[in-house]
Write a protein that holds these residues in place. Structure first.
Motif, PDB file in Angstrom:
ATOM      1  N   HIS A   1      -9.752 -11.969  10.116  1.00 45.83           N
ATOM      2  CA  HIS A   1      -8.540 -10.784  10.074  1.00 45.83           C
ATOM      3  C   HIS A   1      -7.360 -10.153   8.651  1.00 45.83           C
ATOM      4  O   HIS A   1      -7.126  -9.139   9.086  1.00 45.83           O
ATOM      5  N   ASP A   2      -6.547 -11.658   8.159  1.00 46.28           N
ATOM      6  CA  ASP A   2      -6.301 -11.872   7.207  1.00 46.28           C
ATOM      7  C   ASP A   2      -6.963 -11.340   5.877  1.00 46.28           C
ATOM      8  O   ASP A   2      -6.438 -11.509   5.065  1.00 46.28           O
ATOM      9  N   CYS A   3      -8.364 -10.988   5.836  1.00 45.48           N
ATOM     10  CA  CYS A   3      -8.522 -11.194   4.851  1.00 45.48           C
ATOM     11  C   CYS A   3      -8.242  -9.671   3.669  1.00 45.48           C
ATOM     12  O   CYS A   3      -8.566  -8.803   4.300  1.00 45.48           O
ATOM     13  N   PRO A   4      -8.334  -9.801   2.557  1.00 46.04           N
ATOM     14  CA  PRO A   4      -7.147  -8.882   1.716  1.00 46.04           C
ATOM     15  C   PRO A   4      -7.797  -7.665   1.646  1.00 46.04           C
ATOM     16  O   PRO A   4      -7.359  -6.444   1.861  1.00 46.04           O
TER      17      PRO A   4
ATOM     18  N   VAL B   1       0.662  -0.694  -0.041  1.00 46.31           N
ATOM     19  CA  VAL B   1       0.263  -0.223  -0.107  1.00 46.31           C
ATOM     20  C   VAL B   1       0.718   1.384   0.009  1.00 46.31           C
ATOM     21  O   VAL B   1       0.192   2.648  -1.125  1.00 46.31           O
ATOM     22  N   GLN B   2       1.561   1.425   0.686  1.00 46.08           N
ATOM     23  CA  GLN B   2       2.788   1.838   0.716  1.00 46.08           C
ATOM     24  C   GLN B   2       3.449   2.690  -0.518  1.00 46.08           C
ATOM     25  O   GLN B   2       4.039   4.003  -0.640  1.00 46.08           O
ATOM     26  N   THR B   3       3.710   1.331  -1.583  1.00 42.78           N
ATOM     27  CA  THR B   3       4.047   1.449  -2.473  1.00 42.78           C
ATOM     28  C   THR B   3       3.055   1.989  -3.570  1.00 42.78           C
ATOM     29  O   THR B   3       3.928   3.127  -4.615  1.00 42.78           O
TER      30      THR B   3
ATOM     31  N   ALA C   1      -7.300   2.132  -0.809  1.00 43.37           N
ATOM     32  CA  ALA C   1      -7.075   0.790  -0.727  1.00 43.37           C
ATOM     33  C   ALA C   1      -8.010  -0.587  -1.547  1.00 43.37           C
ATOM     34  O   ALA C   1      -7.391  -1.265  -2.318  1.00 43.37           O
ATOM     35  N   ALA C   2      -8.433   0.493  -2.418  1.00 44.99           N
ATOM     36  CA  ALA C   2      -8.661  -0.355  -3.993  1.00 44.99           C
ATOM     37  C   ALA C   2      -8.444  -0.519  -5.302  1.00 44.99           C
ATOM     38  O   ALA C   2      -7.656  -1.243  -5.318  1.00 44.99           O
ATOM     39  N   LEU C   3      -7.089   0.723  -4.787  1.00 42.14           N
ATOM     40  CA  LEU C   3      -5.442   0.425  -5.754  1.00 42.14           C
ATOM     41  C   LEU C   3      -4.710  -0.597  -5.867  1.00 42.14           C
ATOM     42  O   LEU C   3      -4.392  -1.623  -6.175  1.00 42.14           O
ATOM     43  N   SER C   4      -4.452  -1.106  -4.074  1.00 39.02           N
ATOM     44  CA  SER C   4      -3.875  -1.554  -3.522  1.00 39.02           C
ATOM     45  C   SER C   4      -4.780  -2.961  -3.914  1.00 39.02           C
ATOM     46  O   SER C   4      -4.442  -4.086  -4.542  1.00 39.02           O
TER      47      SER C   4
ATOM     48  N   PRO D   1      -2.275  -7.488  -8.198  1.00 37.18           N
ATOM     49  CA  PRO D   1      -3.744  -7.070  -7.183  1.00 37.18           C
ATOM     50  C   PRO D   1      -3.419  -8.050  -6.110  1.00 37.18           C
ATOM     51  O   PRO D   1      -3.096  -9.143  -5.525  1.00 37.18           O
ATOM     52  N   LEU D   2      -4.062  -7.703  -4.871  1.00 37.60           N
ATOM     53  CA  LEU D   2      -3.963  -8.135  -3.491  1.00 37.60           C
ATOM     54  C   LEU D   2      -5.485  -9.132  -3.499  1.00 37.60           C
ATOM     55  O   LEU D   2      -5.598 -10.063  -3.098  1.00 37.60           O
TER      56      LEU D   2
END
Length: 415
Positions: free
Chosen positions: A328-331, A15-17, A401-404, A413-414
């Protein structure tokens, strides 16, 4: 808040990238620069009345705006949802960003917006015209910076989220389309991320019989009220788990005519809630069984065998919102929480609610509900108002969030 799971460091790095990509950084800035334009759009949409089941005029405006902002693939589906598709480069996931278009207010309600400094007053100004404003801001920013994604991003204005609308737009969308992820946009608190969907089933249970005079027909006519009392006694002792949280209540009861009458009619409205569909269905079955048994017991108490003189039960479902939870690990959860960190937003509410995200969560589609930014006060009242402060944070959070999740030219894509 305690015991909040950690954010996955690899997701945070991705996400930082994404946030550092020049076009994305420019899009984030554009969102901040266009807060006044976006607020005007929120006002314009609010002033188009959109009661649940009658969202057509607002839907037409949302569709026209999507086309104006660059989407060529825009349509209104058979139930009334507005769907605008922003195509990816191909072979990627499909992510939906959805904000509901309906309000709780009936036709004829004065929805003219009154401004007092940075405060805007009107029924529906926050819930959910702010959500519509946010997803349209995301669309404008992506188009302005020509940001390409791997996956498709659907921009959706849903119908029937409120009350008896029963999230019908979201349910229809998820049932009839292949979605890989879903972000609902509702409410205003950007510190909130939902990992659970509170499901609710509601029933109106009516018991009817011949009734009669309390003295003359005693012993001959069964009582609809007595049958409801028998059922209520059973319902009150139903056991439910604390985790997953599950609740039930007989919310209203109506019946009888006079004090000296054996009641010919009695009805109750029952509300059952849980974040687990399995528990929701189990408790529902117990409650319905209790009423069925109570009618049989009341008829048997007076030895009534004539079918025309027996009590009968009518079951009418008046609400059906499925529940569900995401790991909780849901992308989608990880992307949303990572985007919060990148934008400096504190996670203040990691919880459960009832929103358009219920439908995808119940189908195990990676999903959450994020918020629009700003501050909404007095939702569902005619005194509702919206404070225009930090409104850019909502669409910035949603876009990042959407772009990640959908992937960019530089990231996978995540989803």
């Amino acid at each position: 808040m305690k015991n909040i799971p950690q954010v996955n460091e690899k997701v945070l790095e991705l996400v930082q990238t994404v946030a550092k990509e020049p076009a994305v950084a420019d899009a984030l800035k554009l969102i901040a620069d266009q807060t006044e334009i976006a607020m005007q759009e929120q006002i314009e949409l609010c002033e188009i009345e959109a009661p649940t089941f009658h969202e057509e005029k607002r839907a037409a405006s949302v569709a026209e705006r999507m086309k104006r902002y660059g989407l060529s693939n825009v349509h209104i589906d058979e139930i009334g949802n507005v769907i605008g598709v922003r195509k990816g480069s191909g072979n990627g996931p499909v992510l939906a960003l959805g904000a509901h278009m309906d309000s709780v207010f009936p036709a004829g309600t004065d929805v003219k917006v009154r401004q007092e400094g940075n405060i805007y007053r009107a029924p529906g100004i926050g819930d959910n015209c702010s959500g519509l404003r946010a997803i349209l801001q995301v669309l404008r920013a992506l188009e302005a910076q020509k940001i390409e994604t791997v996956g498709d991003i659907w921009f959706v204005g849903t119908v029937g989220e409120e009350g008896n609308g029963d999230i019908r737009g979201s349910k229809h969308l998820c049932a009839n389309n292949k979605l890989d992820g879903f972000i609902a946009v509702d409410s205003t608190d950007v510190g909130r991320v939902l990992y659970g969907a509170v499901g609710s089933h509601r029933w109106r249970l009516s018991i009817d019989g011949p009734g009669g005079h309390s003295f003359a027909e005693f012993g001959k006519a069964p009582s609809a009220i007595h049958a409801v009392c028998r059922a209520g006694d059973k319902v009150a002792d139903i056991q439910v788990p604390a985790d997953p949280k599950t609740t039930f209540t007989i919310g209203t009861i109506k019946g009888g005519t006079t004090v000296n009458t054996i009641a010919a009619h009695c009805e109750v409205d029952v509300d059952i809630r849980s974040v687990s569909n399995e528990e929701l269905l189990r408790v529902e079955a117990e409650i319905l069984s209790a009423f069925e048994g109570a009618v049989k017991a009341e008829n048997a108490r007076w030895g009534v065998t004539d079918e025309t003189k027996k009590l009968r039960l009518t079951k009418t479902q008046i609400g059906n919102r499925p529940g569900g939870m995401r790991p909780h690990d849901c992308p989608v959860l990880q992307a949303a929480r990572s985007a919060q960190k990148v934008l400096g937003i504190e996670l203040t509410n990691y919880g459960m609610s009832s929103t358009d995200a219920n439908a995808p969560m119940s189908r195990n589609i990676p999903a959450t509900c994020l918020c629009s930014g700003g501050k909404g006060i007095g939702a569902h009242t005619v005194n509702e108002y919206f404070v225009m402060e930090h409104t850019e944070l909502g669409p910035q959070l949603i876009m990042l969030a959407a772009l990640s999740l959908a992937g960019t030219k530089n990231t996978e894509p995540l989803l």
